[in-house]
Write a protein that holds these residues in place. Structure first.
Motif, PDB file in Angstrom:
ATOM      1  N   ILE A 124       0.855  -1.188   0.000  1.00  0.00           N
ATOM      2  CA  ILE A 124       0.000   0.000   0.000  1.00  0.00           C
ATOM      3  C   ILE A 124       0.891   1.239   0.000  1.00  0.00           C
ATOM      4  O   ILE A 124       1.705   1.417   0.902  1.00  0.00           O
ATOM      5  CB  ILE A 124      -0.943   0.029   1.225  1.00  0.00           C
ATOM      6  CG1 ILE A 124      -1.878  -1.188   1.219  1.00  0.00           C
ATOM      7  CG2 ILE A 124      -1.745   1.330   1.242  1.00  0.00           C
ATOM      8  CD1 ILE A 124      -2.741  -1.301   2.462  1.00  0.00           C
ATOM      9  N   GLU A 125       0.749   2.060  -1.019  1.00  0.00           N
ATOM     10  CA  GLU A 125       1.485   3.320  -1.074  1.00  0.00           C
ATOM     11  C   GLU A 125       0.998   4.212   0.059  1.00  0.00           C
ATOM     12  O   GLU A 125      -0.196   4.474   0.193  1.00  0.00           O
ATOM     13  CB  GLU A 125       1.250   3.997  -2.431  1.00  0.00           C
ATOM     14  CG  GLU A 125       2.053   5.251  -2.665  1.00  0.00           C
ATOM     15  CD  GLU A 125       3.507   4.973  -3.029  1.00  0.00           C
ATOM     16  OE1 GLU A 125       4.317   5.917  -2.918  1.00  0.00           O
ATOM     17  OE2 GLU A 125       3.827   3.830  -3.421  1.00  0.00           O
ATOM     18  N   CYS A 126       1.944   4.691   0.872  1.00  0.00           N
ATOM     19  CA  CYS A 126       1.540   5.405   2.073  1.00  0.00           C
ATOM     20  C   CYS A 126       2.667   6.314   2.549  1.00  0.00           C
ATOM     21  O   CYS A 126       3.754   5.831   2.897  1.00  0.00           O
ATOM     22  CB  CYS A 126       1.170   4.405   3.181  1.00  0.00           C
ATOM     23  SG  CYS A 126       0.800   5.141   4.778  1.00  0.00           S
ATOM     24  N   GLY A 127       2.425   7.616   2.579  1.00  0.00           N
ATOM     25  CA  GLY A 127       3.366   8.555   3.169  1.00  0.00           C
ATOM     26  C   GLY A 127       3.163   8.646   4.667  1.00  0.00           C
ATOM     27  O   GLY A 127       2.191   8.115   5.221  1.00  0.00           O
ATOM     28  N   ALA A 128       4.062   9.332   5.345  1.00  0.00           N
ATOM     29  CA  ALA A 128       3.986   9.429   6.804  1.00  0.00           C
ATOM     30  C   ALA A 128       2.681  10.086   7.253  1.00  0.00           C
ATOM     31  O   ALA A 128       2.038   9.622   8.208  1.00  0.00           O
ATOM     32  CB  ALA A 128       5.184  10.214   7.321  1.00  0.00           C
ATOM     33  N   GLU A 129       2.289  11.157   6.569  1.00  0.00           N
ATOM     34  CA  GLU A 129       1.088  11.873   6.991  1.00  0.00           C
ATOM     35  C   GLU A 129      -0.188  11.087   6.701  1.00  0.00           C
ATOM     36  O   GLU A 129      -1.233  11.329   7.311  1.00  0.00           O
ATOM     37  CB  GLU A 129       1.019  13.244   6.300  1.00  0.00           C
ATOM     38  CG  GLU A 129       1.044  13.217   4.788  1.00  0.00           C
ATOM     39  CD  GLU A 129       2.412  12.886   4.193  1.00  0.00           C
ATOM     40  OE1 GLU A 129       2.446  12.404   3.046  1.00  0.00           O
ATOM     41  OE2 GLU A 129       3.446  13.085   4.862  1.00  0.00           O
ATOM     42  N   GLU A 130      -0.113  10.111   5.794  1.00  0.00           N
ATOM     43  CA  GLU A 130      -1.292   9.300   5.451  1.00  0.00           C
ATOM     44  C   GLU A 130      -1.459   8.096   6.360  1.00  0.00           C
ATOM     45  O   GLU A 130      -2.531   7.486   6.405  1.00  0.00           O
ATOM     46  CB  GLU A 130      -1.178   8.810   4.006  1.00  0.00           C
ATOM     47  CG  GLU A 130      -1.075   9.911   2.978  1.00  0.00           C
ATOM     48  CD  GLU A 130      -0.640   9.378   1.617  1.00  0.00           C
ATOM     49  OE1 GLU A 130      -1.490   9.384   0.711  1.00  0.00           O
ATOM     50  OE2 GLU A 130       0.518   8.962   1.474  1.00  0.00           O
ATOM     51  N   LEU A 131      -0.405   7.713   7.061  1.00  0.00           N
ATOM     52  CA  LEU A 131      -0.442   6.460   7.832  1.00  0.00           C
ATOM     53  C   LEU A 131      -1.572   6.405   8.863  1.00  0.00           C
ATOM     54  O   LEU A 131      -2.286   5.395   8.930  1.00  0.00           O
ATOM     55  CB  LEU A 131       0.920   6.219   8.492  1.00  0.00           C
ATOM     56  CG  LEU A 131       1.063   4.892   9.240  1.00  0.00           C
ATOM     57  CD1 LEU A 131       2.471   4.315   9.057  1.00  0.00           C
ATOM     58  CD2 LEU A 131       0.761   5.031  10.730  1.00  0.00           C
TER      59      LEU A 131
END
Length: 279
Positions: free
Chosen positions: A46-53
């Motif tokens: 799953i593509e996921c940046g820090a702010e999206e986690l």
């Protein structure tokens, strides 16, 4: 992630990170599921940046029982969790989130990866390591330093472009290790010759042109693709053994697998799948 797309899948796990398309974690975990006949388990990316986690994990339906977390989300995972293991708290980041009755537990199995790789490099005799030279002071250096101190290494030197002593020294000093940081302008060859092991936590480009100076001790290089790295080639030319980041990757995944599933990881099958993918 609102519901199972495949009704035959009861338990889901995934790796979160960005970029994530090249992650080999699905290869490792899926091989474990196959080896144990766990046909109702699935592992995805799953593509996921820090702010999206926080949103992605918080919105995960009950079929999701665990997440592996790679950069840039390891600090966010620690902050998000309802419960944190002692070692994750001490290291200051988490690569593992496990669903519990009370929410999500954060752990850091990167230290299992480092210790497993060092055990392979030294045939299980970590007492041979008295002095360690760690290259880099970023996210991967943290579990490396913690693991070396846990193993009883007495002297640890970190080579980094900036002085991060205040941040990194607490990872080793409570366990009695002497700690110092130096820049790349230090006498790297003398440091390497004095070391019992070199742990490189940086991309090969970061030490380009310095491999000859550094290749004077056994090496754990966290890079595994492409392999061998120039540092590994230099060390081998001087007769020193090495292990690559794929050994670390496998060992950290074994412990994740066990936390996610409650079953012993089929290590041989998982590692064989990883090595076949690298070939």
């Amino acid at each position: 992630m609102t519901g199972p797309q495949n009704p035959g899948i009861a338990h889901r796990t995934a790796v979160l990170g960005s970029p994530i398309e090249h992650s080999r974690s699905p290869i490792l975990h899926s091989a474990g599921y196959r080896a144990l006949g766990m046909d109702d388990w699935e592992y995805t990316r799953i593509e996921c940046g820090a702010e999206e986690l926080p949103h992605i994990v918080g919105a995960a339906d009950e079929s999701f029982v665990g997440f592996s977390v790679t950069m840039p989300g390891k600090f966010a995972a620690l902050k998000f969790a309802d419960e944190v293991t002692d070692r994750a708290r001490e290291i200051g980041s988490a690569n593992t989130l496990v669903r519990t009755d009370g929410g999500w537990r954060a752990d850091n199995t990167d230290c299992d990866g480092i210790t497993g790789a060092l055990n392979e490099l030294f045939d299980g005799e970590l007492g041979q390591i008295r002095r360690a030279l760690v290259i880099g002071g970023g996210g991967t250096a943290r579990p490396a330093l913690w693991s070396l101190a846990q193993a009883g290494v007495g002297e640890i030197t970190v080579v980094n472009r900036s002085d991060r002593s205040a941040e990194l020294a607490p990872l080793v000093k409570p366990r009695g290790a002497d700690f110092r940081m130096v820049g790349y302008d230090a006498d790297l060859e003398t440091l390497a010759v004095a070391a019992d092991v070199i742990v490189s936590t940086v991309p090969s480009a970061a030490i380009e042109g310095r491999e000859t100076e550094l290749g004077h001790a056994p090496v754990l290089d966290v890079i595994y693709d492409p392999w061998p790295t120039p540092l590994i080639v230099s060390a081998a030319a001087n007769g020193y053994p090495s292990v690559g980041g794929h050994i670390m990757l496998a060992n950290q995944a074994f412990r994740q697998f066990e936390q996610f599933t409650g079953r012993q990881a089929p290590r041989a099958a998982m590692r064989r799948a990883l090595e076949e993918s690298l070939r």
